[in-house]
Design a protein around this motif. Sequence first.
Motif, PDB file in Angstrom:
ATOM      1  N   ARG A 119       0.828  -1.206   0.000  1.00  0.00           N
ATOM      2  CA  ARG A 119       0.000   0.000   0.000  1.00  0.00           C
ATOM      3  C   ARG A 119       0.864   1.258   0.000  1.00  0.00           C
ATOM      4  O   ARG A 119       0.509   2.261  -0.619  1.00  0.00           O
ATOM      5  CB  ARG A 119      -0.968  -0.033   1.185  1.00  0.00           C
ATOM      6  N   TRP A 144      -5.707   2.792   6.592  1.00  0.00           N
ATOM      7  CA  TRP A 144      -5.580   2.255   5.233  1.00  0.00           C
ATOM      8  C   TRP A 144      -4.193   1.658   5.019  1.00  0.00           C
ATOM      9  O   TRP A 144      -4.061   0.562   4.473  1.00  0.00           O
ATOM     10  CB  TRP A 144      -5.846   3.341   4.192  1.00  0.00           C
ATOM     11  N   THR A 150      -3.984  -1.633   7.253  1.00  0.00           N
ATOM     12  CA  THR A 150      -4.985  -2.702   7.074  1.00  0.00           C
ATOM     13  C   THR A 150      -5.595  -2.774   5.683  1.00  0.00           C
ATOM     14  O   THR A 150      -6.193  -3.794   5.333  1.00  0.00           O
ATOM     15  CB  THR A 150      -6.144  -2.521   8.071  1.00  0.00           C
ATOM     16  N   GLU A 186      -8.123  -0.975   4.908  1.00  0.00           N
ATOM     17  CA  GLU A 186      -9.525  -0.587   5.096  1.00  0.00           C
ATOM     18  C   GLU A 186      -9.675   0.924   4.993  1.00  0.00           C
ATOM     19  O   GLU A 186      -8.809   1.671   5.413  1.00  0.00           O
ATOM     20  CB  GLU A 186     -10.016  -1.064   6.458  1.00  0.00           C
ATOM     21  N   GLY A 187     -10.808   1.349   4.435  1.00  0.00           N
ATOM     22  CA  GLY A 187     -11.082   2.773   4.323  1.00  0.00           C
ATOM     23  C   GLY A 187     -10.384   3.384   3.121  1.00  0.00           C
ATOM     24  O   GLY A 187      -9.964   2.697   2.194  1.00  0.00           O
ATOM     25  N   GLU A 188     -10.250   4.689   3.170  1.00  0.00           N
ATOM     26  CA  GLU A 188      -9.660   5.441   2.067  1.00  0.00           C
ATOM     27  C   GLU A 188      -8.176   5.685   2.305  1.00  0.00           C
ATOM     28  O   GLU A 188      -7.729   5.769   3.446  1.00  0.00           O
ATOM     29  CB  GLU A 188     -10.380   6.785   1.917  1.00  0.00           C
ATOM     30  N   THR A 235     -10.902   4.824  -5.967  1.00  0.00           N
ATOM     31  CA  THR A 235     -10.330   3.600  -5.426  1.00  0.00           C
ATOM     32  C   THR A 235      -9.001   3.359  -6.124  1.00  0.00           C
ATOM     33  O   THR A 235      -8.872   3.610  -7.318  1.00  0.00           O
ATOM     34  CB  THR A 235     -11.277   2.408  -5.689  1.00  0.00           C
TER      35      THR A 235
END
Length: 92
Positions: free
Chosen positions: A12, A65, A68, A70-72, A82
């Motif tokens: 990420r 984010w 994990t 998760e989320g933005e 996205t």
Amino acid sequence: MNSNGKEMPKDRLLIFLKYIQKGQNKFEKTVGLANGNIAQWRNGNIPPKALEKILAAYPDLSKVWLLTGEGEMLKSERGETTFTMSGDVIKD
């Protein structure tokens, strides 16, 4: 990705680097990490001290984010964009 095909925090972070259009070396200098640090995170996790430096330098980057998935990605996003593993942008 790890051996199970699961996206890891390092993955990420690389998506974020593509988004801000910075290479790893320039990013490491900006954040205050040693040259080559990111490449050495073999297990895909970001060490706590490095995480602190990254979030201090980029306060709009979501810690949730990054850790994990998760989320933005950005705290200011409203869910209209996205980002895929390749860093491609998908508009809703």
